[in-house]
Design a protein around this motif. Sequence first.
Motif, short mmCIF file in Angstrom:
data_model
loop_
_atom_site.label_atom_id
_atom_site.label_comp_id
_atom_site.label_asym_id
_atom_site.label_seq_id
_atom_site.Cartn_x
_atom_site.Cartn_y
_atom_site.Cartn_z
N GLU A 87 0.70 -1.20 0.00
CA GLU A 87 0.07 -0.07 -0.08
C GLU A 87 0.89 1.23 0.23
OE1 GLU A 87 -3.51 2.07 2.67
OE2 GLU A 87 -2.53 0.28 3.43
N ALA A 88 0.52 2.31 -0.75
CA ALA A 88 1.26 3.55 -0.87
C ALA A 88 0.12 4.48 -1.08
CB ALA A 88 2.24 3.75 -1.87
N THR A 89 0.82 5.76 -0.87
CA THR A 89 -0.47 7.22 -0.93
C THR A 89 -0.66 7.42 -2.49
OG1 THR A 89 1.40 8.65 -1.35
CG2 THR A 89 0.85 8.23 1.22
N GLN A 90 -1.72 7.91 -2.55
CA GLN A 90 -2.48 8.32 -4.03
C GLN A 90 -1.26 9.06 -4.86
OE1 GLN A 90 -6.14 10.01 -3.58
NE2 GLN A 90 -4.92 11.98 -2.52
N PHE A 91 -0.31 9.75 -4.17
CA PHE A 91 0.57 10.53 -4.89
C PHE A 91 1.77 9.77 -5.33
CE2 PHE A 91 -1.80 13.03 -2.06
CZ PHE A 91 -2.76 13.79 -2.91
N GLU A 92 2.02 8.62 -5.16
CA GLU A 92 3.29 7.89 -5.55
C GLU A 92 2.72 7.03 -6.75
OE1 GLU A 92 5.71 6.19 -2.25
OE2 GLU A 92 3.99 6.81 -1.03
N ASP A 93 4.05 6.73 -7.49
CA ASP A 93 3.77 5.64 -8.81
C ASP A 93 3.28 4.44 -8.25
OD1 ASP A 93 4.82 7.75 -10.28
OD2 ASP A 93 6.91 7.00 -10.17
N ASP A 94 2.48 3.85 -9.04
CA ASP A 94 1.89 2.55 -9.03
C ASP A 94 3.06 1.36 -9.11
OD1 ASP A 94 -0.19 0.52 -8.64
OD2 ASP A 94 0.00 0.25 -10.68
N GLU A 95 4.09 1.73 -10.14
CA GLU A 95 5.11 0.80 -10.34
C GLU A 95 6.12 0.36 -9.44
OE1 GLU A 95 6.21 2.22 -14.25
OE2 GLU A 95 4.73 1.36 -15.38
N LEU A 96 6.63 -0.43 -9.28
CA LEU A 96 7.69 -1.01 -8.34
C LEU A 96 8.91 -1.51 -9.16
CD1 LEU A 96 5.60 -2.73 -5.29
CD2 LEU A 96 6.44 -0.38 -5.49
N PRO A 97 9.91 -1.13 -8.96
CA PRO A 97 11.12 -1.71 -9.57
C PRO A 97 11.44 -3.23 -9.21
CG PRO A 97 11.85 -0.49 -7.85
CD PRO A 97 10.58 -0.23 -8.10
N ALA A 98 11.69 -3.95 -10.34
CA ALA A 98 11.80 -5.36 -10.07
C ALA A 98 12.74 -6.17 -10.94
CB ALA A 98 10.61 -6.15 -9.83
N GLY A 99 13.20 -7.10 -10.96
CA GLY A 99 14.01 -7.86 -11.87
C GLY A 99 14.31 -9.35 -11.50
N CYS A 100 14.81 -10.09 -12.40
CA CYS A 100 15.42 -11.42 -12.23
C CYS A 100 16.31 -11.86 -13.36
CB CYS A 100 14.14 -12.21 -12.45
SG CYS A 100 13.49 -12.50 -14.14
N GLY A 101 16.47 -12.85 -13.48
CA GLY A 101 17.54 -13.27 -14.43
C GLY A 101 17.60 -12.94 -15.99
N CYS A 102 15.98 -12.74 -16.09
CA CYS A 102 15.93 -12.30 -17.59
C CYS A 102 15.91 -10.87 -17.74
CB CYS A 102 14.32 -12.84 -17.75
SG CYS A 102 14.07 -14.36 -17.91
N GLY A 103 16.07 -9.93 -16.71
CA GLY A 103 16.12 -8.70 -16.85
C GLY A 103 15.23 -7.80 -16.00
N PRO A 104 15.27 -6.33 -16.24
CA PRO A 104 14.26 -5.61 -15.27
C PRO A 104 12.80 -5.57 -15.71
CG PRO A 104 15.59 -4.32 -16.79
CD PRO A 104 16.03 -5.67 -17.15
N ARG A 105 12.33 -5.46 -14.53
CA ARG A 105 10.62 -5.43 -14.91
C ARG A 105 9.99 -4.35 -13.96
NH1 ARG A 105 9.25 -9.86 -17.45
NH2 ARG A 105 10.39 -11.56 -17.62
#
Length: 126
Positions: A87-105
């Motif tokens: 959960e985050a505030t309405q003013f923050e981006d919906d997207e979270l940085p992530a990644g795996c062996g295949c690359g960034p997501r």
Amino acid sequence: MNIAETPPTERRRKALQAIKELGRQRSDHAVLRVRCPKSHTVAAVYKTEEGPVVVCGVGPGGHGSRDREANNRGNDSLDDKFIDTVEATQFEDDELPAGCGCGPRTLSRKKLQAAVAGHEHVVTLT
């Protein structure tokens, strides 16, 4: 934690502390796992005292439970992870940085919230 009144850096600090309090057996507290199409673990959501907390890998890493990083810490290290409450505030981006062996997501907070609310255990990215 009152998400609306907690600054993002403080929220992430509390989320990290909540994950650390789960101990080495934090996988017992996982409510959702996110995987890429090749079954690499991209992220996991854990039930904590601060609410659902997401732990995302942020780059290429091991491809299995027996893979070890060069620093010999294995998969237990939180140093190279992005950790935050789902959960985050309405003013923050919906997207979270992530990644795996295949690359960034990127992951969507809203989709993670819906998966947790829907009692899904594993989500595979497309």
